[in-house]
Design an enzyme around this catalytic site. Structure first.
Site, short mmCIF file in Angstrom:
data_model
loop_
_atom_site.label_atom_id
_atom_site.label_comp_id
_atom_site.label_asym_id
_atom_site.label_seq_id
_atom_site.Cartn_x
_atom_site.Cartn_y
_atom_site.Cartn_z
N SER A 1 60.81 139.08 89.26
CA SER A 1 60.90 139.47 87.79
C SER A 1 60.51 138.22 87.10
CB SER A 1 61.96 140.28 87.51
OG SER A 1 63.17 139.37 87.86
N ASP A 2 61.38 137.05 87.78
CA ASP A 2 61.23 135.68 86.97
C ASP A 2 59.55 135.25 87.05
OD1 ASP A 2 63.68 135.18 86.56
OD2 ASP A 2 64.26 134.29 88.38
N THR A 3 59.05 135.10 88.30
CA THR A 3 57.64 134.77 88.25
C THR A 3 56.83 135.83 87.45
OG1 THR A 3 57.51 135.97 90.30
CG2 THR A 3 58.08 133.51 90.33
N GLY B 1 57.28 135.01 83.78
CA GLY B 1 56.40 133.66 83.42
C GLY B 1 55.17 133.59 83.48
#
Length: 394
Positions: A165-167, A170
C-alpha cells in the site's frame, strides 16, 4: 539527465509512501531536494526507515540532495517559503493537522506560488471520518480487504510480504504529479494532487473489488491458486515447486500433450474453463502427479515451449541472479563517501529517448549534506546562510 530535469521538487516526506513518489521524480532527472529538520548537537538524526545508511533508506532517497530546515522557527518557515516560491512540485505526507500547524499546507504555499503542484499522501484521505488517523502499510492492508484474500483458505488473514500500500500510493501520486505537470504546461495552472494508502489499495484490489461493486461478491482466500482461472497456481516438481498457468483451452490441451497426460484432457470434468474451475481440486491432484516426476528446469523449458507460462519460484537472491534479471540490469551501482560502492534497484520504466544510466547519480544524502549548496543556488549569501545556522533555522 532525464525528461524531468527542468523541474525542482521539494521533498518533505518521511517513511515510504511519499519517498516512493519523490524517487520517481529523482530517478528521471528532477532536482529533488530532501528537507529534514536539523538535529541538535549530540542528538541522532531522525530516519524512519531504520538508519540513514541502511539499504532501505539508500534505495528510497538515492539521486536526491539533502538540506535541513527548522519549519517550526520563523526564519526556517520564511526560508521554506522562499524555496517554495521557486519550486515546481512539493511532496508531503504529513498528517493534516501537522502541515496546517506548520503553515506549509497547499493554501499557504499557493499564496506565494500559484503554479505549484502540491502533492500529498495520507493514510485514509484528506477528508472523511478517518482522515485524522495515522496510516501505515499493515493497517491499510487490513482495512482495504487485501489481507482477507491473501493466504490459504481457513488459515486466517495474511499480510502481503511487501509494503504494497505504501509503494502503490507512492506510484499513484507520482502519476498524479505528472498529470498535473502536463495540465500546467497547457494552462499555467498549479493544483493540489493527493491520494492515500486506502485509495491506492482499494484500486489495486482491482477485479476482486469489481466483483463486489458489480455483483456483491465477496472473494475469499485462494492460496496460491488464481481466484477464477484454473489451472493456474503452484505445482510440485521433482526438485521443488513451480508456477504454472494453463487455464485456456489451448494451453490446457498443450500441457496435457506435452506431459503425456491425454487422459486428463479427455476427462469430461475438465472439458471447459468453467468445469476446470468447478473441479479444481481434482484437476490439481491429477496434474500434480504428472509434474512431480519432472525437474523444475525441464518443466519450465518444456511447458514454455508448448505455450504454457511456467516459471520457477525463487528466493530474492535467485531472482536477482536469474539470467533475465541480469540482462535487464535491474541493480545499478552508486558511490557513497562512507559506505563505498554498492548497488540499488533501478526504475522499472524504460524510455527509448532516455536509456538508464550505468550508475546512479547520487547515493542517499547525509543529513543536511547539501544545505549550503542549495541555499546558495537560491540566492542566499554566505553571511545569510551563517545567520540561519546561528538562529537554528537550518
Amino acid at each position: 539527465m532525464g525528461p524531468l530535469e527542468k523541474y525542482t521538487v521539494l521533498d518533505l516526506t518521511i517513511a515510504r509512501a511519499g519517498p516512493t513518489a519523490c524517487r520517481l521524480m529523482a530517478d528521471w532527472g528532477a532536482n529533488v531536494i530532501r528537507i529534514e529538520p536539523p538535529v541538535a548537537p549530540g542528538s541522532s538524526s531522525r530516519e524512519v526507515s531504520g538508519g540513514r545508511h541502511n539499504p532501505d533508506s539508500q534505495n528510497l532517497h538515492r539521486n536526491k540532495r539533502g538540506i535541513t530546515i527548522n519549519l517550526k522557527s520563523a526564519e526556517g518557515h520564511a526560508l521554506f517559503m522562499k524555496l517554495a516560491a521557486r519550486a515546481d512540485v512539493i511532496i508531503e505526507n504529513f498528517r493534516k493537522d501537522v502541515k496546517h500547524r506548520l503553515k506549509v499546507d497547499y493554501d499557504s504555499v499557493r499564496a506565494v506560488n500559484p503554479a505549484i503542484i502540491y502533492a500529498s499522501i495520507s493514510g485514509f484521505g484528506q477528508e472523511g471520518p478517518y482522515s485524522e488517523r495515522p496510516g501505515v502499510d499493515q493497517i491499510t492492508q487490513g482495512t482495504s480487504g487485501l489481507m482477507s484474500i491473501t493466504g490459504e483458505p481457513g488459515r486466517g488473514p495474511m499480510r502481503v510480504g511487501v509494503a504494497i500500500s505504501d509503494t502503490s500510493a507512492g506510484m499513484f501520486l507520482g502519476q498524479g504529479i505528472l498529470l498535473a505537470l502536463l495540465h500546467r504546461e497547457a494552462t499555467g495552472e498549479g493544483q493540489w494532487v493527493h491520494t492515500s494508502l486506502l485509495e491506492a489499495m482499494l484500486c489495486k484490489i482491482d477485479f476482486q473489488g469489481a466483483r463486489y461493486t458489480m455483483q456483491g461478491d465477496v472473494p475469499g482466500q485462494e492460496g496460491n491458486n488464481h481466484p477464477t482461472a484454473s489451472p493456474m497456481g503452484v505445482f510440485d516438481a521433482a526438485d521443488g515447486k513451480i508456477n504454472l498457468a494453463a487455464s485456456s483451452d489451448k494451453m490446457f490441451i498443450s500441457f496435457c500433450k506435452k506431459m503425456g497426460a491425454t487422459h486428463i484432457a479427455q476427462d469430461e470434468r475438465f472439458a471447459s474453463p468453467g468445469k476446470r474451475a468447478k473441479y479444481r481440486q481434482e484437476l490439481w491432484a491429477l496434474m500434480n502427479e504428472v509434474t512431480s516426476r519432472v525437474p523444475t528446469q525441464e518443466l519450465v523449458e518444456q511447458l514454455n515451449d508448448a505455450g504454457c507460462p511456467c516459471g520457477p519460484i525463487y528466493d530474492i537472491g535467485q531472482a536477482f541472479e536469474d539470467p533475465q534479471a541480469q540482462f535487464l540490469g535491474m541493480a545499478r551501482p552508486v558511490r557513497h563517501d562512507t559506505l563505498g560502492e554498492y548497488k540499488l534497484i533501478r526504475s522499472p520504466i524504460n524510455l527509448s529517448s532516455f536509456p538508464h544510466a550505468e550508475r546512479f547519480r547520487r547515493a542517499g544524502p547525509e543529513l543536511g549534506e547539501h544545505t549550503d549548496e542549495v541555499l546558495a543556488e537560491a540566492g542566499l549569501s554566505d553571511a545569510e546562510i551563517m545567520q540561519l545556522r546561528e538562529a537554528g533555522a537550518v
